[in-house]
Enzyme design. Structure first.
Site, PDB file in Angstrom:
ATOM      1  N   ASP A 143      42.549  41.251  38.864  1.00  0.00           N
ATOM      2  CA  ASP A 143      42.275  41.082  40.292  1.00  0.00           C
ATOM      3  C   ASP A 143      42.458  39.631  40.720  1.00  0.00           C
ATOM      4  O   ASP A 143      42.954  39.349  41.818  1.00  0.00           O
ATOM      5  CB  ASP A 143      40.869  41.581  40.626  1.00  0.00           C
ATOM      6  CG  ASP A 143      39.773  40.911  39.809  1.00  0.00           C
ATOM      7  OD1 ASP A 143      40.059  40.410  38.697  1.00  0.00           O
ATOM      8  OD2 ASP A 143      38.614  40.890  40.267  1.00  0.00           O
ATOM      9  N   ARG A 144      42.098  38.696  39.850  1.00  0.00           N
ATOM     10  CA  ARG A 144      42.244  37.276  40.182  1.00  0.00           C
ATOM     11  C   ARG A 144      43.720  36.887  40.284  1.00  0.00           C
ATOM     12  O   ARG A 144      44.103  36.086  41.142  1.00  0.00           O
ATOM     13  CB  ARG A 144      41.533  36.416  39.141  1.00  0.00           C
ATOM     14  CG  ARG A 144      40.059  36.737  38.985  1.00  0.00           C
ATOM     15  CD  ARG A 144      39.405  35.874  37.926  1.00  0.00           C
ATOM     16  NE  ARG A 144      39.192  34.516  38.414  1.00  0.00           N
ATOM     17  CZ  ARG A 144      38.847  33.497  37.627  1.00  0.00           C
ATOM     18  NH1 ARG A 144      38.734  33.678  36.316  1.00  0.00           N
ATOM     19  NH2 ARG A 144      38.645  32.295  38.137  1.00  0.00           N
ATOM     20  N   THR A 165       8.917  38.960  54.998  1.00  0.00           N
ATOM     21  CA  THR A 165       9.488  39.019  53.652  1.00  0.00           C
ATOM     22  C   THR A 165      10.947  39.442  53.703  1.00  0.00           C
ATOM     23  O   THR A 165      11.795  38.885  52.995  1.00  0.00           O
ATOM     24  CB  THR A 165       8.682  40.001  52.783  1.00  0.00           C
ATOM     25  OG1 THR A 165       7.340  39.529  52.668  1.00  0.00           O
ATOM     26  CG2 THR A 165       9.286  40.122  51.389  1.00  0.00           C
TER      27      THR A 165
END
Length: 253
Positions: free
Chosen positions: A105-106, A180
């Site tokens: 993918d890179r 929160t």
């Protein structure tokens, strides 16, 4: 039409190209346990009447890739198929210590980024991990950086802190969370923004040039609107790379 399949750790993205135009795309959960028959049934249902004439695949999940190969051979028999793996002709010089370590993918992101924007360039892919890939002016893959993805970081925090829980990933009203939920959203979104901006600035300084930046991946829209360093958004960068590598490997030499 060309079917492109990008198998990630969390999601699989499918795209259909008509020439150089992306005609349609889908995002489904990656299930390494899915059989070739199950995948074929799912993909055929998504594709409908799209006349598929070729397939291009990359994967970061070896177990899933085995079944994808079987699915392609059964569902799209005798069609030209390119699976990106070590030895596949990509046209991308891989300038790292062990080129076999570079994820498919890179390399597809590197190929597409240089095709679209030239170089030097920095690709930031927001997925299971946040991948930062550096592309030279000549289209070489120079390496990059990994960090936990936003959802992975949130899951880890929720699983280890008794009073915290998973929340919807969206930009809160302000950096100072008033609940929160908002405090978690602030920490996740602005924390990743700060992390990416810091890494991009350091990489640019190391390169000695103001490299253009390209954000991609499913979670990119959450970050790019808050970032000071992300210039461009290409949601289907990996699929474009798969189209380009298919053309490189099927056109007559």
């Amino acid at each position: 039409m060309l079917l492109t399949i990008d198998v990630g750790n969390t999601n699989t993205v499918l795209g259909v190209f008509d020439g150089d135009q992306l005609a349609n795309s889908w995002r489904v959960r990656t299930d390494p346990r899915a059989t070739a028959d199950e995948l074929g049934w799912l993909y055929r249902g998504l594709l409908g009447d799209h006349p598929i004439g070729g397939v291009s695949v990359c994967s970061t999940v070896p177990a899933a890739l085995r079944e994808i190969r079987r699915m392609v051979s059964r569902t799209f028999p005798a069609m030209p198929t390119v699976v990106v793996e070590p030895g596949t002709r990509t046209g991308v010089p891989i300038l790292i210590d062990n080129p076999k370590e570079a994820g498919a993918d890179r390399i597809m992101n590197t190929l597409a980024a240089h095709h679209l924007y030239g170089g030097p360039a920095i690709v930031v892919d927001f997925g299971t991990a946040t991948n930062i890939d550096v592309v030279s002016a000549r289209g070489e893959f120079l390496g990059g950086a990994f960090a936990p993805g936003i959802e992975v970081a949130l899951d880890a925090l929720a699983s280890r802190a008794a009073q915290l829980r998973n929340v919807e990933l969206t930009t809160p009203r302000s950096v100072i969370g008033k609940s929160t939920v908002e405090a978690l959203q602030s920490g996740m979104i602005y924390g990743v923004v700060g992390q990416v901006d810091a890494l991009v600035r350091r990489i640019r300084a190391e390169l000695g040039t103001p490299a253009t930046t390209i954000a991609t991946g499913g979670l990119a829209p959450l970050v790019i609107k808050e970032s000071e360093t992300l210039d461009n958004h290409e949601p289907h960068l990996t699929l474009i790379g798969l189209r380009l590598v298919f053309e490189k490997n099927t056109e007559p030499r």
